[in-house]
Design an enzyme around this catalytic site. Sequence first.
Site, mmCIF file in Angstrom:
data_model
loop_
_atom_site.group_PDB
_atom_site.id
_atom_site.type_symbol
_atom_site.label_atom_id
_atom_site.label_comp_id
_atom_site.label_asym_id
_atom_site.label_seq_id
_atom_site.Cartn_x
_atom_site.Cartn_y
_atom_site.Cartn_z
ATOM 1 C CG ASP A 35 3.363 0.155 -0.413
ATOM 2 O OD1 ASP A 35 3.500 -1.089 -0.375
ATOM 3 O OD2 ASP A 35 2.620 0.729 -1.218
ATOM 4 C CG HIS A 41 -0.957 -3.428 -1.212
ATOM 5 N ND1 HIS A 41 0.075 -4.329 -1.033
ATOM 6 C CD2 HIS A 41 -0.388 -2.199 -1.134
ATOM 7 C CE1 HIS A 41 1.211 -3.677 -0.875
ATOM 8 N NE2 HIS A 41 0.959 -2.379 -0.929
ATOM 9 C CB CYS A 74 1.688 -6.824 1.267
ATOM 10 S SG CYS A 74 0.029 -7.460 0.940
#
Length: 379
Positions: free
Chosen positions: A313, A292, A160
């Site tokens: 995202d 995250h 991520c």
Amino acid sequence: MCSLTCTDIQLLEEHVDLHLQEHSFSEGGNVRDLELAHHLQTEEDERQRSEEKKREREEFKKLQRQYGLDNSGGYKQQFLKNMEKEVDRGRMQPFEYHKRKADMMECLAFGIDDGKTKTSGVIEALCKYYQSENKDVRRVWLSTGVDHFHSSLGDRGWGCGYRNFQMLLSSLLKNSLYNDCLRDTTLIPSIPKIQSMIEDAWREGFDPHGASHFNNKLHGSKAWIGACEIYSLLTSLRIKCQIIDFHKPTGPMGTHPCLFEWVLRYYSTDNEGCAKVVCTSKPPIYLQHQGHSRTIVGIEEKKNKTLCLLLFDPGCTSQEMQKLLKQNSDGTSLKLLRKFVGGLKEKQYQIVAVDGVLSLEEKAACCCSSQVLTSEKIP
């Protein structure tokens, strides 16, 4: 005290000797008992220490696996392994496996992303949507154009941070202010290339403490990265940025209204006016919390004065993001992006915000100050 009365001296001596022997035996027994107890306690202490060390080793290995530092390979190895699983399960044909492998190897050789997880045009679609629909929004501020990138077979579960850097970079490449800084980075780099770029920043002297956490090596690993690595990479490219640490909740029920207010100021500064939709020249913001990271691409102000972040995202697939390009009148697809104050309840958030370019002298000063990397804490 013995109560026996003896009239014979010999009998008395024999009786006293018996008492002395009995006492000596009792003392010896006590000593042996103490020695045995001490031995047993020593064994128990050693067993507990051994178990504790075993638990510590297992926990350390677990953390290494969790953060991609277990020498199990990196992007390429995971990509190939996951494609092999797809073939075994009948979800991918062998010819497709070999084609995708060849494509991946070519992209890795040139250090560029293959673009297969990219969705472009979402910011532009949002701008059009807000101008004609969404009656409950008083005003909205949007970043300059941002491409969305999501995780792939090669980085699922750990990529991520890299994907959010790709999103941020895609916006900077559209802004002429950063042309000089990015003249050697005209295409979006692959994840292994980004790892090498961070290593280059470390070699220049940025954030030595953070570099030591990774043993100064990212390339070929599945290591997670965060705000400090993003800061080091951007600053090494002469891009001015700062880390803001919202280190504790500032609202009821563990919320962070100060984070939302900061983002509003970031977008609205130099963008005052009465227009409902403000398409700013501001780059997006890197948003990190434990486990995250996401990318802030805008903020809504509702008619009741509540604020709502708009987030890209990396966990959202291209199929989901494509829905935003064909926005319907009720805006249901916006649920993918919207986060109200009550939706961000992690204990701590960090952001990396870009704010212009650095001269060579300023870059050198930033490198020096990053020997002990600090952030601005709010509150």
